[in-house]
Structure formats: C-alpha cells, structure tokens
Design a protein around this motif. Structure first.
Motif, PDB file in Angstrom:
ATOM      1  N   GLY A  83       0.816  -1.204   0.000  1.00  0.00           N
ATOM      2  CA  GLY A  83       0.000   0.000   0.000  1.00  0.00           C
ATOM      3  C   GLY A  83       0.854   1.259   0.000  1.00  0.00           C
ATOM      4  N   TYR A  84       0.282   2.333  -0.462  1.00  0.00           N
ATOM      5  CA  TYR A  84       0.980   3.623  -0.458  1.00  0.00           C
ATOM      6  C   TYR A  84      -0.044   4.748  -0.364  1.00  0.00           C
ATOM      7  N   ARG A  85       0.436   5.875   0.106  1.00  0.00           N
ATOM      8  CA  ARG A  85      -0.379   7.084   0.079  1.00  0.00           C
ATOM      9  C   ARG A  85       0.080   7.946  -1.093  1.00  0.00           C
ATOM     10  N   LYS A  86      -0.832   8.303  -1.923  1.00  0.00           N
ATOM     11  CA  LYS A  86      -0.516   9.260  -2.977  1.00  0.00           C
ATOM     12  C   LYS A  86      -0.773  10.644  -2.396  1.00  0.00           C
ATOM     13  N   ILE A  87       0.317  11.347  -2.061  1.00  0.00           N
ATOM     14  CA  ILE A  87       0.185  12.656  -1.428  1.00  0.00           C
ATOM     15  C   ILE A  87       0.308  13.756  -2.477  1.00  0.00           C
ATOM     16  N   THR A  88      -0.393  14.852  -2.219  1.00  0.00           N
ATOM     17  CA  THR A  88      -0.305  16.031  -3.088  1.00  0.00           C
ATOM     18  C   THR A  88       0.606  17.050  -2.418  1.00  0.00           C
ATOM     19  N   VAL A  89       1.688  17.380  -3.081  1.00  0.00           N
ATOM     20  CA  VAL A  89       2.658  18.349  -2.564  1.00  0.00           C
ATOM     21  C   VAL A  89       2.410  19.681  -3.255  1.00  0.00           C
ATOM     22  N   ASP A  90       2.032  20.666  -2.439  1.00  0.00           N
ATOM     23  CA  ASP A  90       1.754  22.001  -2.975  1.00  0.00           C
ATOM     24  C   ASP A  90       2.858  22.983  -2.604  1.00  0.00           C
ATOM     25  N   ARG A  91       2.950  24.013  -3.418  1.00  0.00           N
ATOM     26  CA  ARG A  91       3.847  25.140  -3.131  1.00  0.00           C
ATOM     27  C   ARG A  91       3.039  26.423  -3.262  1.00  0.00           C
ATOM     28  N   PRO A  92       3.450  27.467  -2.565  1.00  0.00           N
ATOM     29  CA  PRO A  92       2.629  28.676  -2.549  1.00  0.00           C
ATOM     30  C   PRO A  92       2.597  29.402  -3.887  1.00  0.00           C
ATOM     31  N   LEU A  93       1.454  30.002  -4.119  1.00  0.00           N
ATOM     32  CA  LEU A  93       1.297  30.851  -5.300  1.00  0.00           C
ATOM     33  C   LEU A  93       1.954  32.198  -5.012  1.00  0.00           C
ATOM     34  N   ARG A  94       2.852  32.630  -5.872  1.00  0.00           N
ATOM     35  CA  ARG A  94       3.540  33.912  -5.720  1.00  0.00           C
ATOM     36  C   ARG A  94       3.276  34.736  -6.982  1.00  0.00           C
ATOM     37  N   LEU A  95       2.573  35.842  -6.815  1.00  0.00           N
ATOM     38  CA  LEU A  95       2.176  36.668  -7.946  1.00  0.00           C
ATOM     39  C   LEU A  95       2.743  38.082  -7.832  1.00  0.00           C
TER      40      LEU A  95
END
Length: 662
Positions: free
Chosen positions: A482-494
């Motif tokens: 088994g595994y966890r499919k994780i979502t890795v986010d980074r901040p939006l910089r505008l």
C-alpha cells in the motif's frame, strides 16, 4: 485414457471433417457440425444399453396418460437425460432414404436438458446444408463406425480381448477440449480462450484444496467457475479433490457450478455435466458480469481463468445507472476501466464467499500482470486491490513462466485468496516466482511452448507450504503493497504589473485611471495581497461594485508568477497553492508522509507542504521488482569482438554483391 487412445480418437474425429464436410463448408465452419455430433455420439453411446427399457417405459407412461415423465424416464435410462425416439444413431442408417426426417425425429426425442445443448450448438441450422449436399448419412456413418468408440465401457471380442477401451468422462472432456483447440488454431483464433492447460488447473486445485486438507470433511462442497468455458477447470478440480479425499479416506462430493457466455462452449460444458451425471442446470448461460446466474449461491471453492484484456463495455449498463453510479452490490468497491474486465470476475467470486462456515471459501484465479499494478490510487483497479488486501483475503500470488497458455505469451499469475487464513498467514502475503520452472514442449500448442511437470508443481507447493523467505519465495506484510498518494503544494507567488501594455487590455482599461492613481504607472508590485487589499478598499470607499468575474479577469490580466513575490493568501489567510507547481508523490503506507516530505522535498523546495485532503491510498504489487535479478553488462572487449565480426561478415556480403553485379 492413455495418450495413444486419446490421439487416435481426436485424429479420427478431426479427419471426419475433411472426409465429409469438405466442399460443403469452409474450414472455419467445420466445428459447427463436428463438435455437436461428437457430443451426440457420446450421449447416444451412454443411452444405447437402456434404449429398449426407455421406449417401454415411455409407451407405458403415454398409455396411462402420465404427462410428467422426466423423472421416470431418467430412471429408466440410468442417466440424467434420455431419448424417446425409436432411433439410435446406428439405427438411423437402416433407412438411408429417410435419413433427414429420421435424424430430426431422433433430435426431437431428447430430453429438454439435451434440447438446450442442441439449441446452443445451433445444430438444426446445419441440417438443410447437410441434406442438400447428401452428407447426413455419411456423417452419421463415420461417427458410428466400428473404428471409433466413444462409449464408457470397453468393447471386447467373444474371447474377452479388448478391441476398444472405454472412454471415461474425464477422457471425453479431454477429447472435447483438444478438438476445440485444434479448430481454433486452424482458424487462427485464440486457441486457449475456452480452456486452461491441465497442469495449471492441477496446480490451482492443489493450492485451494491441499492447504486445508486437515479440515476436509465427509460432506458436499460447492465449486464454482464464473468463466467456465467447456468445464475443464471444474472437471479437473473435482479430480484433485477426489484423489485427496481417497487419501484422507473421506466421502467427499462436489457440486459443480459455472457460467459461460459463449453458446458453443456452454453447450459442451452442459453436455459434460450430463455425461458426469451432474445437474446441467448448475451451468448458466450468459455474461457473469451483467447476468449473474448464481446470485444467491455461496461457494466453498472457486477457480477461474477469466478473460483478460477484454472489454466489458457491453455489460456496463447492467451494473451502472445513467449517473454512472454502480448499482450491482458485487462491484460497489470499484470497477476497472472498460477495456479490461478481469478484476470484475474476481470481485464476483469474492462476493460469493461463505462467511458463516469454519472452512470459509478459497479462490484460485489466473490474471495477467495488469491486475497487479494497473490503475492509479483511488482508481477502480487500485480500489479493488485495496479491498482484497485490507480485508486480508490475498494469501499468495504465483508468477508463472511465459508462454504457458495457448492464447498468450505474456506473464501470468495465479492469485490465491481465502477468508480463513491460517494464523501464521494473517496480515501476510506470499509471492512465489515459478517463472523458471518448466520444460519445453517438442511442438508449440498455439502460443504455449512449455509446461509444468509433477516435480514443478511439487516445488511450488513446497515453497507455499514452507512459507519462508527464499530465492523463489518472499513474505510481506499486507501494508507493504500500500501507499499514500500525497499532493505536494507550493505557494502561489504573484507579481502585479502596471505597465502601459497591461493597462490597455480590455479587462483593465476601464480601471486604468483608478489603478494608476493608487499605485502609479510602470510599476511592479511584489505583494499581491497588499495590492488586492488596497484595491478593494478603494472600491468600497467609492461605492464601486465589481463582480467576482470582473475582479478575477482584472487580477489575471495584471499578474504573473514570480518566485521573488510574496505568497498569495487564500480567503482564510493561508497560503494559496500554485496548481502549476503542484506535484504528487507515492509514499509507502509504513512511512510517515511528513518524514518523507522533510527528507525528499523540503531540502529542495523549503516552502512546500502536503494537502492532507487530497491524500489517497492505493495498492499495487510490484512482482517483477521483488524478484529482479541484476544482470551485469557484457564486457566491452566481448562487445567489440562481436561488432568486428559483424563488420567482417558485412564486408564479405558487400564484396559478393559487387562481384555478382559485374
């Protein structure tokens, strides 16, 4: 039945096609006549000894106006079927001029269970063609010749010498299947679509019966195959348990159940059940996926070699409603992509497990490699694997040699499942690599070019029973797959750009004057949050209404991503995620995702985080990776020698071509 007898029978029947049907049918249609006639000849042979008794009983029942006759006539025939016509196949030859009419009367005389077989074979559709070519008499003459014997009892001379050995029910099954294989191979069809090599079924039978032999009782067990073809898997399973019960001195009986979608092989399977004095009603016709023929029945043992790589789109409407919601309880776990329905057969068997008996249920089923790993976390295939593993059903997977099956050369695997694991196996899954244990065939059978011998089956069973880590056996915890499919986010910089070009855009020009008065011209602002706050305060102070749609259009026109800019905050004040920088990672279930993030991600992108709400659990079984053996590259000197040899050979060919052209 020895190989000589088997080959003699098959060759004789095979040659009838060329002798009788040539120039009447194209080769691809020979089977439409030969297979049903083979079945009829077997049934006819079984009924011959009691023919007179059946006719007398039938007459008596009619004279006494008894219309419900099936049970009495079955008793008279000594078989679960009968024929009330005055004819046997041999007697039809007594009146050559009436052969067509009498043959139809003969067919009509069979009991309803045989009528079903005749209908599925569509044998009556062939009578006109055979009659016009004047081949009915010759066909029946060939099948009743003294050189062929499809009866169960041996034929002897007056002195007791055996002229023909009796053909057992099992032997008759082998004849059917070899004929099917030859016809399919001759027509370039899938030679193994309807049956599985015997040694594979033998192994599957041992895998479901032998591990629990100490729990086998003198009782009746139900065995099921949801893609039963001509019934070979059911037949062989019965043989394995019979031999085991004799060794254990138990009186065990099997009731055989199945379902088959192909009408021809369904007819053969039903006739096989009749021959074995089984209830042909236990074999259902139709698609197991969309027309479950055994909805209320639960089984002790299940074996199957379902079709893989075959679309089930034709069944989809039966298990999904117009909203694409799954309505069939068997498949509520999830469904695979419509291009491959093999895992639906496995879910069907799991749904038919017994949960209220000490023995529970055991399953052995064959799949190709895609069932092990196809599908992303949260997808149908992964959810099916998750259901199986998290319920601790999966006991073992055996990797088979390539080219073991008649219709595919790719890697195949036997899955063994149970809902009554032994204590030592709870929470564990065993993988066995049997890909190197085989002997080559002298002649290919379809794509099959190798086979198991008894010693190979014994090796596999030995690895299974020892349940230890060895070169060919590995033991894992359920969670290892088994595994966890994780979502890795980074901040939006505008960054906000207030240059002439952007201020002239249609989305911006109406607001250009206000923007420049607040922020100035030709400026770049690196804090979108501050820009937005000031702009919204201006709108409020001046009682200017800006729709959400217009606001978004304005912001999109003025901004661009800039790693030097401040992080954009969402409505709750948290860092907004930049979807263009979003990534996913598969983290083993046994590892803390935050530990993984700190080790594998943060050193490179310190502002990254995991979006917990998007985490999905998946399961896949990397069988090949487990048993991968490193093969060192060939020495450079050896490669260079081979290249030099090829160059020399090529030069020689070029010189020869040049000389020939001069």
């Amino acid at each position: 039945m020895d190989n000589t007898t088997h080959n003699t029978l098959v060759n004789f029947i095979w040659n009838i096609a060329d002798d009788v049907l040539r120039d009447v049918y194209v080769r691809g249609k020979y089977r439409d006549v030969i297979l049903p006639m083979t079945v009829l000849r077997r049934l006819d042979s079984l009924l011959e000894p009691t023919k007179d008794v059946v006719l007398e009983r039938h007459q008596w029942l009619n004279d006494n106006k008894i219309f419900s006759q099936a049970a009495a006539l079955q008793k008279a025939s000594g078989q679960p079927f009968y024929n009330t016509s005055k004819f046997t196949l041999k007697k039809l030859l007594d009146q050559p001029s009436q052969i067509r009419e009498n043959f139809e009367v003969y067919l009509d005389g069979y009991s309803e269970n045989v009528q079903e077989i005749i209908r599925k074979f569509k044998l009556r559709n062939q009578i006109e063609t055979l009659h016009e070519a004047d081949r009915i008499f010759l066909l029946i003459e060939k099948f009743t010749a003294k050189t062929i014997h499809l009866g169960p009892e041996p034929i002897k001379t007056a002195e007791g010498k055996i002229l023909h050995h009796g053909l057992t029910n099992l032997g008759m099954g082998y004849v059917f299947e070899e004929l099917i294989r030859r016809f399919n191979e001759d027509n370039n069809e899938e030679a193994g679509e309807h049956f599985t090599p015997r040694e594979i079924i033998e192994l599957m039978g041992q895998l479901i019966f032998h591990p629990i032999e100490g729990q086998i009782q003198s009782t009746t067990y139900l065995v099921y195959d949801p893609a039963c073809g001509s019934g070979g898997m059911l037949t062989e399973a019965e043989q394995v348990l019979q031999e085991l019960s004799e060794k254990l001195k138990k009186k065990v009986r099997l009731e055989l159940y199945g379902q088959e979608v192909n009408p021809e092989t369904f007819a053969i399977c039903q006739s096989d059940m009749l021959i074995k004095e089984r209830d042909p009603g236990n074999i259902k016709y139709g698609s197991t996926i969309s027309q479950d023929g055994h909805q209320a029945t639960r089984f002790d043992f299940m074996l199957s070699n379902p079709p893989y790589g075959k679309s089930w789109s034709g069944d989809e409407k039966a298990i999904r409603n117009s909203k694409k919601e799954i309505t069939d309880d068997r498949f509520k776990v999830g469904v695979p992509r419509t291009s491959d329905g093999q895992l639906l057969f496995l879910l069907n068997m799991i749904a038919k497990m017994k949960h209220d008996t000490p023995l529970g249920s055991r399953i052995a089923t064959v799949h190709n490699g895609s069932a092990l790993f196809t599908g992303d976390a949260g997808g149908g295939e992964s959810e099916i694997r998750r259901h199986i593993i998290e319920n601790d059903y999966l006991e073992c997977i055996i990797g088979l040699p390539e080219n073991m099956f008649y219709n595919t050369g790719i890697s195949t695997y036997i899955w063994v499942l149970t809902n009554r694991k032994a204590a030592s196996r709870k929470g564990k899954i065993q993988l066995i690599d049997a890909s190197e244990w085989f002997v080559k065939l002298r002649k290919n059978l379809g794509k099959k070019n190798c086979e198991f011998r008894a010693e190979h089956i014994a090796q596999i069973m030995g690895e299974y029973e020892h349940f230890e880590d060895t070169e060919h056996s590995r033991i894992f915890d359920n969670e290892d797959f088994g595994y966890r499919k994780i979502t890795v986010d980074r901040p939006l910089r505008l960054a906000v750009k207030l240059d002439a070009e952007r201020l002239a855009l249609p989305e911006v020009k109406d607001w250009a004057s206000a923007l420049t008065s607040l922020f100035g011209k030709d400026v770049t602002l690196l804090d979108f949050n501050a820009f937005k706050k000031k702009w919204e305060a201006y709108l409020k102070a001046n009682k200017i209404k800006q729709t959400a749609k217009d606001a978004k259009a304005l912001y999109d026109a003025l901004t661009e991503r800039d790693p030097a800019a401040a992080m954009v905050a969402d409505k709750d004040g948290n860092a907004a995620a930049d979807t263009e920088l979003r990534d996913t990672e598969n983290v083993p279930l046994k590892e803390d995702p935050e530990v993984f993030l700190d080790r594998e991600v943060i050193p490179y992108v310190p502002d990254a985080w995991i979006d917990e709400e998007k985490t999905v659990v998946g399961y896949e079984i990397s069988f090949t990776k487990v048993f991968y053996k490193y093969q060192p590259p060939r020495p450079l000197e050896e490669i260079l020698r081979d290249i030099a040899a090829l160059e020399a050979e090529t030069d020689g060919l070029l010189h020869a071509i040049a000389e020939d052209s001069l």
